[in-house]
Design a protein around this motif. Structure first.
Motif, PDB file in Angstrom:
ATOM      1  N   GLY A   1       0.793  -1.148  -0.140  1.00 43.66           N
ATOM      2  CA  GLY A   1      -0.052  -0.060  -0.004  1.00 43.66           C
ATOM      3  C   GLY A   1       1.146   1.446  -0.081  1.00 43.66           C
ATOM      4  O   GLY A   1       1.397   1.398  -0.981  1.00 43.66           O
ATOM      5  N   ASP A   2       0.524   1.903   1.117  1.00 42.41           N
ATOM      6  CA  ASP A   2       1.342   3.490   1.254  1.00 42.41           C
ATOM      7  C   ASP A   2       2.790   3.268   0.815  1.00 42.41           C
ATOM      8  O   ASP A   2       3.629   2.461   1.628  1.00 42.41           O
ATOM      9  CB  ASP A   2       0.886   3.959   2.550  1.00 42.41           C
ATOM     10  CG  ASP A   2      -0.665   4.218   2.616  1.00 42.41           C
ATOM     11  OD1 ASP A   2      -1.401   4.166   1.636  1.00 42.41           O
ATOM     12  OD2 ASP A   2      -1.044   3.948   3.833  1.00 42.41           O
ATOM     13  N   VAL A   3       3.236   4.381   0.111  1.00 38.84           N
ATOM     14  CA  VAL A   3       4.766   4.884   0.119  1.00 38.84           C
ATOM     15  C   VAL A   3       4.844   6.112   0.893  1.00 38.84           C
ATOM     16  O   VAL A   3       4.194   7.041   0.489  1.00 38.84           O
ATOM     17  CB  VAL A   3       5.036   5.113  -1.095  1.00 38.84           C
ATOM     18  CG1 VAL A   3       6.691   5.377  -1.256  1.00 38.84           C
ATOM     19  CG2 VAL A   3       5.019   3.461  -1.921  1.00 38.84           C
ATOM     20  N   ASP A   4       5.209   6.227   2.076  1.00 37.77           N
ATOM     21  CA  ASP A   4       5.480   7.468   2.741  1.00 37.77           C
ATOM     22  C   ASP A   4       6.845   7.623   2.927  1.00 37.77           C
ATOM     23  O   ASP A   4       7.674   7.254   3.597  1.00 37.77           O
ATOM     24  CB  ASP A   4       4.856   7.138   4.246  1.00 37.77           C
ATOM     25  CG  ASP A   4       4.751   8.458   5.003  1.00 37.77           C
ATOM     26  OD1 ASP A   4       5.104   9.672   4.341  1.00 37.77           O
ATOM     27  OD2 ASP A   4       4.551   8.449   6.231  1.00 37.77           O
ATOM     28  N   GLY A   5       7.453   8.724   1.943  1.00 40.27           N
ATOM     29  CA  GLY A   5       8.880   8.972   1.911  1.00 40.27           C
ATOM     30  C   GLY A   5       9.636   7.652   1.430  1.00 40.27           C
ATOM     31  O   GLY A   5       9.279   7.196   0.436  1.00 40.27           O
ATOM     32  N   ASP A   6      10.398   7.197   2.588  1.00 40.29           N
ATOM     33  CA  ASP A   6      11.145   5.963   1.904  1.00 40.29           C
ATOM     34  C   ASP A   6      10.504   4.742   2.768  1.00 40.29           C
ATOM     35  O   ASP A   6      11.535   3.733   3.044  1.00 40.29           O
ATOM     36  CB  ASP A   6      12.539   6.188   2.336  1.00 40.29           C
ATOM     37  CG  ASP A   6      12.965   6.519   3.952  1.00 40.29           C
ATOM     38  OD1 ASP A   6      11.806   6.466   4.569  1.00 40.29           O
ATOM     39  OD2 ASP A   6      14.061   6.660   4.166  1.00 40.29           O
ATOM     40  N   THR A   7       9.279   4.534   3.212  1.00 47.45           N
ATOM     41  CA  THR A   7       8.597   3.553   3.791  1.00 47.45           C
ATOM     42  C   THR A   7       7.682   2.967   2.969  1.00 47.45           C
ATOM     43  O   THR A   7       6.517   3.719   2.733  1.00 47.45           O
ATOM     44  CB  THR A   7       8.065   4.077   5.018  1.00 47.45           C
ATOM     45  OG1 THR A   7       9.327   4.480   5.973  1.00 47.45           O
ATOM     46  CG2 THR A   7       7.665   2.892   6.067  1.00 47.45           C
ATOM     47  N   LEU A   8       7.586   1.625   2.715  1.00 43.99           N
ATOM     48  CA  LEU A   8       6.591   0.833   2.384  1.00 43.99           C
ATOM     49  C   LEU A   8       5.721   0.333   3.319  1.00 43.99           C
ATOM     50  O   LEU A   8       6.371  -0.106   4.440  1.00 43.99           O
ATOM     51  CB  LEU A   8       7.003  -0.076   1.354  1.00 43.99           C
ATOM     52  CG  LEU A   8       7.592   0.193   0.099  1.00 43.99           C
ATOM     53  CD1 LEU A   8       8.306  -1.219  -0.542  1.00 43.99           C
ATOM     54  CD2 LEU A   8       6.816   0.692  -0.904  1.00 43.99           C
ATOM     55  N   THR A   9       4.544  -0.050   3.081  1.00 45.16           N
ATOM     56  CA  THR A   9       3.545  -0.556   4.272  1.00 45.16           C
ATOM     57  C   THR A   9       2.955  -1.666   3.559  1.00 45.16           C
ATOM     58  O   THR A   9       2.255  -1.507   2.508  1.00 45.16           O
ATOM     59  CB  THR A   9       2.650   0.271   4.817  1.00 45.16           C
ATOM     60  OG1 THR A   9       3.386   1.422   5.499  1.00 45.16           O
ATOM     61  CG2 THR A   9       1.701  -0.328   5.862  1.00 45.16           C
ATOM     62  N   LEU A  10       3.036  -3.022   3.983  1.00 40.97           N
ATOM     63  CA  LEU A  10       2.209  -4.033   3.466  1.00 40.97           C
ATOM     64  C   LEU A  10       0.746  -3.850   3.993  1.00 40.97           C
ATOM     65  O   LEU A  10       0.440  -3.504   5.112  1.00 40.97           O
ATOM     66  CB  LEU A  10       2.664  -5.399   4.059  1.00 40.97           C
ATOM     67  CG  LEU A  10       2.087  -6.774   3.571  1.00 40.97           C
ATOM     68  CD1 LEU A  10       1.982  -6.874   2.127  1.00 40.97           C
ATOM     69  CD2 LEU A  10       2.440  -7.745   4.384  1.00 40.97           C
ATOM     70  N   VAL A  11      -0.364  -3.867   2.925  1.00 40.66           N
ATOM     71  CA  VAL A  11      -1.902  -3.828   3.210  1.00 40.66           C
ATOM     72  C   VAL A  11      -2.314  -5.046   3.614  1.00 40.66           C
ATOM     73  O   VAL A  11      -3.045  -5.390   4.341  1.00 40.66           O
ATOM     74  CB  VAL A  11      -2.559  -2.815   2.053  1.00 40.66           C
ATOM     75  CG1 VAL A  11      -3.731  -2.972   2.331  1.00 40.66           C
ATOM     76  CG2 VAL A  11      -1.804  -1.512   2.003  1.00 40.66           C
ATOM     77  N   ALA A  12      -2.093  -5.995   2.645  1.00 39.14           N
ATOM     78  CA  ALA A  12      -2.789  -7.190   2.845  1.00 39.14           C
ATOM     79  C   ALA A  12      -2.017  -8.328   2.003  1.00 39.14           C
ATOM     80  O   ALA A  12      -1.091  -8.090   1.168  1.00 39.14           O
ATOM     81  CB  ALA A  12      -4.219  -7.227   2.251  1.00 39.14           C
TER      82      ALA A  12
END
Length: 70
Positions: free
Chosen positions: A9-20
Motif C-alpha cells: 500500500g502506502d509509500v510514505d517517503g522511504d517507507t513501504l507498508t504491506l496492506v494485505a
C-alpha cells in the motif's frame, strides 16, 4: 489460478507498508517484513514456496519474486 494476493500500500517517503497478503487454498502466509525499505511475504504449500519481496529504490517499487519447490 493465483496462489496469493499480495498488496503493498502506502509509500510514505522511504517507507513501504504491506496492506494485505492472502494465500490461496492449500498455501500458508508468513509475513517476514511488513514495513520499511522493503516488504516481504512467503507463501508456502506442501510442494511449493514463493518469496515475494518489494523494495523501494529511489522512490520506485521494485518486485522480486522467487519460486522454488519444497
Amino acid at each position: 489460478a493465483a496462489l496469493a494476493d499480495f498488496t503493498v500500500g502506502d509509500v510514505d517517503g522511504d517507507t513501504l507498508t504491506l496492506v494485505a497478503s492472502t494465500a490461496a487454498a492449500g498455501f500458508t502466509t508468513e509475513v517476514r517484513h511488513s514495513s520499511g525499505g522493503h516488504v516481504e511475504v512467503r507463501f508456502e504449500s506442501d510442494a511449493h514456496r514463493t518469496d515475494a519481496r518489494v523494495d523501494l529504490v529511489n522512490g520506485t517499487m521494485t518486485n522480486n519474486f522467487t519460486e522454488s519447490p519444497r
